[in-house]
Design a protein around this motif. Structure first.
Motif, PDB file in Angstrom:
ATOM      1  N   ARG A 234       0.474  -1.532   0.417  1.00  0.00           N
ATOM      2  CA  ARG A 234       0.159  -0.160   0.094  1.00  0.00           C
ATOM      3  C   ARG A 234       1.265   1.169   0.323  1.00  0.00           C
ATOM      4  O   ARG A 234       1.873   1.281   0.625  1.00  0.00           O
ATOM      5  CB  ARG A 234      -0.739   0.050   1.463  1.00  0.00           C
TER       6      ARG A 234
ATOM      7  N   PRO B  61       3.430   3.932  -2.182  1.00  0.00           N
ATOM      8  CA  PRO B  61       4.625   4.309  -2.841  1.00  0.00           C
ATOM      9  C   PRO B  61       5.808   4.031  -1.804  1.00  0.00           C
ATOM     10  O   PRO B  61       5.960   4.145  -0.506  1.00  0.00           O
ATOM     11  CB  PRO B  61       4.957   5.652  -2.579  1.00  0.00           C
TER      12      PRO B  61
ATOM     13  N   ALA C 168      -6.507  -0.965  -6.846  1.00  0.00           N
ATOM     14  CA  ALA C 168      -6.552  -0.154  -8.519  1.00  0.00           C
ATOM     15  C   ALA C 168      -7.357   0.411  -8.606  1.00  0.00           C
ATOM     16  O   ALA C 168      -8.372   0.500  -8.189  1.00  0.00           O
ATOM     17  CB  ALA C 168      -6.541  -1.376  -9.583  1.00  0.00           C
TER      18      ALA C 168
ATOM     19  N   THR D 187      -8.159   4.353 -13.595  1.00  0.00           N
ATOM     20  CA  THR D 187      -6.890   4.116 -14.558  1.00  0.00           C
ATOM     21  C   THR D 187      -6.063   2.536 -14.239  1.00  0.00           C
ATOM     22  O   THR D 187      -4.518   3.004 -14.546  1.00  0.00           O
ATOM     23  CB  THR D 187      -6.263   5.437 -14.486  1.00  0.00           C
TER      24      THR D 187
ATOM     25  N   LEU E 112      -3.519   0.473 -12.201  1.00  0.00           N
ATOM     26  CA  LEU E 112      -2.147   0.456 -11.284  1.00  0.00           C
ATOM     27  C   LEU E 112      -1.569   1.971 -11.093  1.00  0.00           C
ATOM     28  O   LEU E 112      -1.484   2.629 -12.351  1.00  0.00           O
ATOM     29  CB  LEU E 112      -1.459  -0.384 -11.184  1.00  0.00           C
ATOM     30  N   THR E 113      -1.352   2.138 -10.330  1.00  0.00           N
ATOM     31  CA  THR E 113      -0.539   3.623 -10.077  1.00  0.00           C
ATOM     32  C   THR E 113       1.028   3.492 -11.193  1.00  0.00           C
ATOM     33  O   THR E 113       1.352   2.412 -11.352  1.00  0.00           O
ATOM     34  CB  THR E 113      -0.121   3.759  -9.102  1.00  0.00           C
ATOM     35  N   ARG E 114       1.460   4.439 -11.325  1.00  0.00           N
ATOM     36  CA  ARG E 114       3.062   4.357 -12.141  1.00  0.00           C
ATOM     37  C   ARG E 114       4.183   3.467 -11.186  1.00  0.00           C
ATOM     38  O   ARG E 114       4.833   3.302 -11.700  1.00  0.00           O
ATOM     39  CB  ARG E 114       3.299   5.963 -12.686  1.00  0.00           C
ATOM     40  N   ASP E 115       3.731   4.660 -10.073  1.00  0.00           N
ATOM     41  CA  ASP E 115       4.599   3.772  -9.077  1.00  0.00           C
ATOM     42  C   ASP E 115       4.794   2.163  -9.043  1.00  0.00           C
ATOM     43  O   ASP E 115       6.213   1.469  -8.763  1.00  0.00           O
ATOM     44  CB  ASP E 115       4.771   3.927  -7.302  1.00  0.00           C
ATOM     45  N   ASP E 116       3.635   1.542  -8.733  1.00  0.00           N
ATOM     46  CA  ASP E 116       3.361  -0.005  -8.639  1.00  0.00           C
ATOM     47  C   ASP E 116       3.724  -0.480 -10.157  1.00  0.00           C
ATOM     48  O   ASP E 116       4.055  -1.620 -10.000  1.00  0.00           O
ATOM     49  CB  ASP E 116       1.516  -0.493  -8.406  1.00  0.00           C
ATOM     50  N   GLN E 117       3.462   0.215 -11.223  1.00  0.00           N
ATOM     51  CA  GLN E 117       4.274  -0.830 -12.170  1.00  0.00           C
ATOM     52  C   GLN E 117       6.244  -0.345 -12.434  1.00  0.00           C
ATOM     53  O   GLN E 117       6.282  -0.999 -12.724  1.00  0.00           O
ATOM     54  CB  GLN E 117       3.546   0.082 -13.341  1.00  0.00           C
TER      55      GLN E 117
ATOM     56  N   GLN F 115      -1.196  -2.614 -18.324  1.00  0.00           N
ATOM     57  CA  GLN F 115      -0.149  -1.917 -17.707  1.00  0.00           C
ATOM     58  C   GLN F 115       0.322  -3.617 -16.591  1.00  0.00           C
ATOM     59  O   GLN F 115       1.765  -3.764 -16.623  1.00  0.00           O
ATOM     60  CB  GLN F 115      -1.203  -1.210 -16.197  1.00  0.00           C
TER      61      GLN F 115
END
Length: 357
Positions: A199, A201, A236, A239, A241-246, A291
């Motif tokens: 959960r 970043p 999620a 949009t 997943l977040t960019r950090d999670d990717q 993603q």
């Protein structure tokens, strides 16, 4: 379940090389007893096994070298079972809040085969996991029931991290001690599947420590001929997943860890007039699909995605909603279906348990 006549036949005829029923029963008892000794507060330590490569092709960041002093293996650990990753409907058990949860009874009542036990987070020293970070002196009451669950054909995996406390990789700065902490948890519970619920970043060093530890454990498991599948549970939204999670998924994969699935946490919200409360869930899954495919670097398709709607209350999910969720996950051949937050009613759980296995 075998019928009575089959049991009678089994008593009269035994295939050559098949052990006597008394021996099987004794083995099942030993498994349950051995599993029950797993402690809430699992011992920490390091191991002399060589760690994974210290250089990341993605980031160029070196992982901290493991400490050299060894710690003996727990002598009471049950032998890991040959199991695959979760499938069908997976019941999440919050072992920190409900340590007396009856796994075998729930499996029979709700017709659920798979469970996830969580959340294992860091204790006071940072490198020792416990349910919600806490320990217990006399053993683990959830682990006491694992032997009976497995004897009945059920299975359970472990979830590290979660919505509270600190995930071990964030709290334990030594890669060797972190790897040993995960290793002891896996062996103590005989787990063939582990999940990391992240959960928010996290810094790059944390991501790389965790990835190195996972890659080491998977190599060890492969060398010993046993499975160790790994999933990540991530929030999620519309949009995806977040960019950090990717970025985290890509870095973990490039470090040598194999991720079998990404489990999407999507909250169920009240529907607008004339709308469906499940529509935002479908939108989140659709957005996350490409993603996840890009992040894992393989054409996993839908089988690499699991879904866990988050409930604020048992009434958030009706039987009709549950049937739609089962149809959605079955049609797309998703990895598994689960829930988080409040537990659905028993009737709804039985509908969810109809998800394709």
């Amino acid at each position: 379940m075998p019928v009575a006549t089959e049991r009678s036949a089994a008593r009269r005829v035994r295939e050559p090389g098949t052990p006597p029923r008394s021996l099987v029963a004794l083995a099942s008892f030993a498994l349950a007893a051995g599993t029950g000794t797993a402690l809430w507060l699992l011992p920490s330590g390091v191991d002399e096994r060589p760690g994974p490569p210290g250089h990341s092709p993605a980031s160029g960041v070196a992982a901290p070298p493991p400490t050299a002093s060894p710690v003996p293996r727990p002598v009471t650990s049950p032998a890991p079972r040959r199991v695959s990753r979760p499938s069908g409907f997976v019941t999440f058990v919050d072992a920190g809040r409900d340590p007396l949860f009856e796994l075998p009874r729930a499996a029979g009542r709700d017709r659920v085969r798979w469970f996830t036990l969580g959340h294992l987070t860091a204790g006071t020293d940072g490198c020792t996991p416990g349910w919600d970070g806490h320990g217990q002196r006399r053993g683990d009451p959830v682990a006491d029931r694992l032997g009976r669950l497995r004897a009945a054909g059920g299975e359970a995996g472990l979830a590290f991290g979660g919505p509270s406390g600190r995930e071990l990789a964030a709290a334990c700065a030594d890669t060797g001690r972190l790897t040993e902490a995960y290793r002891r948890a896996v062996r103590s519970f005989g787990a063939g599947h582990i999940d990391f619920e992240i959960r928010g970043p996290v810094d790059e060093a944390t991501v790389l420590r965790r990835a190195d530890a996972i890659a080491t454990l998977q190599r060890e498991a492969a060398a010993e001929g046993r499975p160790l599948t790994v999933s990540f549970t991530l929030p999620a939204g519309r949009t995806g997943l977040t960019r950090d999670d990717q970025t985290m998924l890509r870095a973990t994969r490039r470090r040598g860890a194999e991720i079998s699935a990404v489990n999407l946490l999507v909250p169920i919200r009240g529907a607008s007039v004339g709308g469906s409360r499940l529509r935002p869930i479908a939108s989140a899954v659709q957005a996350a699909h490409p993603q996840i495919t890009r992040s894992l670097g393989t054409a996993t398709g839908w089988r690499g995605i699991a879904l866990s709607p988050v409930l604020a209350g048992a009434g958030d999910l009706s039987s009709a909603d549950a049937r739609r969720l089962v149809a959605f996950t079955t049609r797309n051949r998703m990895a598994w279906l689960s829930t988080r937050g409040a537990s659905p009613s028993s009737g709804v759980t039985r509908v969810l348990a109809g998800a394709a296995r």
